[in-house]
Design an enzyme around this catalytic site. Structure first.
Site, PDB file in Angstrom:
ATOM      1  N   ASN A  25       0.824  -1.208   0.000  1.00 42.08           N
ATOM      2  CA  ASN A  25       0.000   0.000   0.000  1.00 42.08           C
ATOM      3  C   ASN A  25       0.861   1.262   0.000  1.00 42.08           C
ATOM      4  O   ASN A  25       1.866   1.360   0.700  1.00 42.08           O
ATOM      5  CB  ASN A  25      -0.896  -0.022   1.244  1.00 42.08           C
ATOM      6  N   GLN A  81     -14.214  -3.031   0.699  1.00 38.75           N
ATOM      7  CA  GLN A  81     -15.189  -1.932   0.686  1.00 38.75           C
ATOM      8  C   GLN A  81     -15.784  -1.964  -0.722  1.00 38.75           C
ATOM      9  O   GLN A  81     -15.194  -1.438  -1.663  1.00 38.75           O
ATOM     10  CB  GLN A  81     -14.488  -0.620   1.015  1.00 38.75           C
ATOM     11  N   HIS A  92     -11.679  -0.033  -8.395  1.00 33.86           N
ATOM     12  CA  HIS A  92     -11.093  -1.287  -8.869  1.00 33.86           C
ATOM     13  C   HIS A  92     -11.148  -2.210  -7.649  1.00 33.86           C
ATOM     14  O   HIS A  92     -10.496  -1.908  -6.631  1.00 33.86           O
ATOM     15  CB  HIS A  92      -9.639  -1.028  -9.324  1.00 33.86           C
ATOM     16  N   HIS A  94     -10.739  -4.335  -4.589  1.00 28.89           N
ATOM     17  CA  HIS A  94      -9.528  -4.736  -3.858  1.00 28.89           C
ATOM     18  C   HIS A  94      -9.877  -5.219  -2.471  1.00 28.89           C
ATOM     19  O   HIS A  94     -10.787  -4.720  -1.827  1.00 28.89           O
ATOM     20  CB  HIS A  94      -8.501  -3.592  -3.786  1.00 28.89           C
ATOM     21  N   HIS A  96      -8.432  -5.599   1.317  1.00 27.23           N
ATOM     22  CA  HIS A  96      -7.410  -5.082   2.228  1.00 27.23           C
ATOM     23  C   HIS A  96      -7.009  -6.199   3.196  1.00 27.23           C
ATOM     24  O   HIS A  96      -7.886  -6.874   3.749  1.00 27.23           O
ATOM     25  CB  HIS A  96      -7.973  -3.954   3.098  1.00 27.23           C
TER      26      HIS A  96
END
Ligand code: AMW
Length: 144
Positions: A25, A81, A92, A94, A96
């Site tokens: 990240n 999310q 896009h 993803h 986490h």
């Protein structure tokens, strides 16, 4: 490689399969916060193919083991999310993955506030490429 409109430096990538990429990240909410995405720019979970979904969950299994080993943790927050109203800021899909440590937040769900804060770009908050490369190298060494 693209994360939505953002170019991901190959040095950030620690896990790459034909359909999925794992990358460190730019603005981690906690140390070791990484992301997994389909390589194809797809917005929502519902937009993924069965093959992408399968590979995503298999990659999360591999990445989770590597994160626990690298950071010496025994817990992870794993979250998606999925859509604007759920806090998605990058269009896009993803996942986490965040290493969790004793006392890292006063209340457990504050981790979600931290993810939201890290997702709002502000000057000076981004890491250097060298820093990201070092973390991705360390994860790659565990995975390979
Ligand atoms: W979301 O609010 O869409 O669930 O989360 C977006 C995430 O993407 C944040 O954790 C943010 O730090 C991360 N991010 C944004 N741009 C990049 C980038 N170029 N490289 C790596 N991570 C990024």
């Amino acid at each position: 490689m693209f994360f939505s409109q953002f170019v991901i430096d190959p040095g950030q990538v620690f896990l790459l399969t034909p359909l999925v990429m794992g990358f460190v990240n730019l603005r981690p909410a906690v140390p070791g916060h990484v992301l997994l995405s389909p390589r194809r720019v797809a917005l929502r979970l519902k937009d993924l193919t069965a093959a992408e979904l399968t590979e995503l969950i298999l990659c999360s299994h591999r990445a989770a083991r590597a994160l626990e080993e690298l950071h010496g943790v025994s817990s992870l927050s794993i979250t998606i999310q999925d859509g604007l109203l759920a806090g998605q800021t990058v269009p896009h899909l993803h996942m986490h993955l965040l290493p969790r440590r004793a006392g890292d937040f006063g209340h457990n769900d504050q981790v979600y506030d931290a993810i939201d804060r890290s997702s709002s770009p502000h000057p000076g908050a981004a890491r250097t490429l060298d820093d990201m490369r070092a973390e991705a190298d360390a994860l790659r060494q565990i995975l390979n």
